[in-house]
Scaffold this motif. Structure first.
Motif, short mmCIF file in Angstrom:
data_model
loop_
_atom_site.label_atom_id
_atom_site.label_comp_id
_atom_site.label_asym_id
_atom_site.label_seq_id
_atom_site.Cartn_x
_atom_site.Cartn_y
_atom_site.Cartn_z
N GLU A 265 -67.10 63.90 -48.86
CA GLU A 265 -67.79 62.63 -49.06
C GLU A 265 -69.18 62.90 -49.63
OE1 GLU A 265 -66.96 58.93 -46.48
OE2 GLU A 265 -67.15 60.61 -45.09
N ASP A 267 -73.17 61.39 -50.32
CA ASP A 267 -74.17 60.42 -49.86
C ASP A 267 -74.33 59.31 -50.90
OD1 ASP A 267 -74.79 61.45 -47.38
OD2 ASP A 267 -76.30 62.82 -48.18
N SER A 268 -74.30 59.69 -52.16
CA SER A 268 -74.37 58.72 -53.26
C SER A 268 -73.76 59.39 -54.49
CB SER A 268 -75.81 58.30 -53.54
OG SER A 268 -76.53 59.37 -54.14
N LYS A 295 -70.26 57.78 -48.76
CA LYS A 295 -70.57 57.41 -47.37
C LYS A 295 -71.08 55.97 -47.29
CE LYS A 295 -71.57 62.00 -45.50
NZ LYS A 295 -72.59 62.86 -44.85
N GLY A 296 -70.56 55.24 -46.31
CA GLY A 296 -70.99 53.87 -46.12
C GLY A 296 -70.31 52.86 -47.01
N ARG A 297 -69.46 53.32 -47.94
CA ARG A 297 -68.75 52.43 -48.84
C ARG A 297 -67.28 52.34 -48.42
NH1 ARG A 297 -71.25 49.27 -52.96
NH2 ARG A 297 -73.19 50.31 -53.56
N PRO A 298 -66.76 51.16 -48.19
CA PRO A 298 -65.36 51.03 -47.76
C PRO A 298 -64.36 51.21 -48.88
CG PRO A 298 -66.35 48.86 -47.93
CD PRO A 298 -67.45 49.85 -48.17
N TYR A 314 -65.93 50.72 -58.35
CA TYR A 314 -65.17 50.67 -57.10
C TYR A 314 -63.93 49.82 -57.34
CZ TYR A 314 -69.23 52.67 -54.78
OH TYR A 314 -70.26 53.51 -54.40
N GLN A 317 -60.11 49.21 -51.35
CA GLN A 317 -60.52 49.76 -50.07
C GLN A 317 -59.72 51.03 -49.77
OE1 GLN A 317 -62.53 47.95 -47.48
NE2 GLN A 317 -63.24 46.65 -49.14
N ARG A 324 -60.58 60.24 -46.62
CA ARG A 324 -61.73 59.87 -47.45
C ARG A 324 -62.27 61.16 -48.09
NH1 ARG A 324 -64.63 55.05 -46.91
NH2 ARG A 324 -66.49 56.28 -47.43
#
Length: 352
Positions: A265, A267-268, A295-298, A314, A317, A324
């Motif tokens: 994963e 961070d951005s 991270k933090g994105r479904p 994106y 989901q 992931r």
């Protein structure tokens, strides 16, 4: 005029085009605008991980349920006709209710002619026909000269050593795909100005057979009625479509290679995108595609790169139980420095 498909064989459309031309986007558009037809898709990818099939599956359209999407990975379809393609076609045609139309997305590195010849196979030719071959062209890549020789550099190289082999595998493949086409879609026209588009159309007209139409498209958006129902019966006239590889007993793709980079994963996405741009420029990578977990994105992030052009969005989901993880497929001409590319990209990975 007598139709070429009097026995109402199942029509098949072959969609060809170099890496990143927009074939998968076009197919999604066809599915979303099926007009009541039930499609079956055969999607072929160069390498042993399928990204295009994953982008089409789960689109939720009744015209093409997931069971009618068949993925042939780990090799170009033109090299695995007997082992992969023919059995797949037979299974589709043996169904109690065969599809109304079969759409075949070839790998960006595949020659269309060997695939069309497979429709001459006795058990196939009586039940299916090639309705047409559609060649997608990336207008932006074509305008930047990615499919053509640098003539000045070639002249200098020939002067220095006339014995050198100057054939370009990319240029030959591009010309073979055009020579087999019944219709050419000059795609991604939103990235190129009108004057350049007119120049590209003039150049393409000199590479195609007489009577082959060239249509401008953006994001693969076109009325399916224009592409489907050409009634060309291509398998019966394939010898009239020349190829650089007509005299080869066997065709291979030794000029190209692919490999997979698994990442955790992130961070951005920004640091990885910057590193990817550097890797593409330094190593002349032709194509990168895959999915990233942020991270933090479904939702998963779809990443597509064609030459220096990198795009991402994106799409859906992450599903329950689905790992992931980030995974990219890298494609280029043989000789890529895998260790250097992988090291550069993995330096941007933050362990989950």
């Amino acid at each position: 005029m007598t139709p070429r498909n009097p026995a109402k064989k199942v029509p098949a459309t072959v969609i060809t085009g170099f890496l990143g031309a927009g074939k998968t986007t076009l197919i999604r558009h066809l599915i979303e605008n099926a007009g009541g037809r039930r499609f079956a898709l055969i999607i072929n990818e160069f390498g042993d991980v399928g990204v295009d099939g994953a982008l089409v599956q789960g689109c939720g359209d009744e015209a093409c349920p997931d069971e009618d999407i068949i993925e042939l990975a780990n090799g170009c379809i033109c090299c695995t006709v007997a082992d992969d393609f023919l059995p797949t076609m037979q299974k589709l045609l043996d169904r109690p209710t065969p599809p109304d139309h079969i759409i075949i997305e070839t790998s960006g590195l595949a020659l269309p002619k060997p695939l069309v010849k497979a429709f001459q196979w006795p058990d196939i030719r009586t039940r299916a026909t090639v309705d047409g071959v559609i060649a997608l062209i990336d207008a932006d890549a074509l305008a930047s000269g990615r499919f053509a020789h640098d003539e000045a550099a070639l002249a200098a190289a020939r002067a220095a050593d006339p014995t050198l082999d100057h054939d370009s595998p990319i240029e030959e493949l591009f010309e073979d795909q055009l020579a087999c086409a019944d219709l050419v879609l000059l795609n991604k026209t939103d990235l190129v100005n009108a004057g350049t588009l007119a120049m590209l159309e003039r150049d393409l007209a000199g590479e195609t057979r007489v009577g082959v139409r060239i249509i401008r498209t953006a994001k693969g958006e076109i009325d399916p009625a224009i592409l489907l129902g050409l009634d060309a019966g291509v398998e019966d006239q394939i010898d009239a479509r020349p190829s650089h590889h007509d005299n080869e007993e066997d065709h291979d793709h030794d000029d190209f290679e692919s490999f997979i980079i698994d990442l955790g994963e992130l961070d951005s996405p920004e640091p990885l995108l910057a590193a990817l741009g550097e890797a593409i420029a330094a190593h002349d990578i032709l194509r990168v595609k895959g999915f990233l977990a942020i991270k933090g994105r479904p939702a998963r992030l779809v990443l597509q790169a064609v030459g220096p052009r990198i795009q991402h969005h994106y799409d859906r989901q992450w599903q329950a139980g689905e790992p992931r993880a980030s995974r990219l497929v890298v494609i280029g001409q043989t000789g890529l420095d895998r260790a250097a590319i992988e090291g550069l990209l993995k330096a941007q990975t933050v362990p989950a």
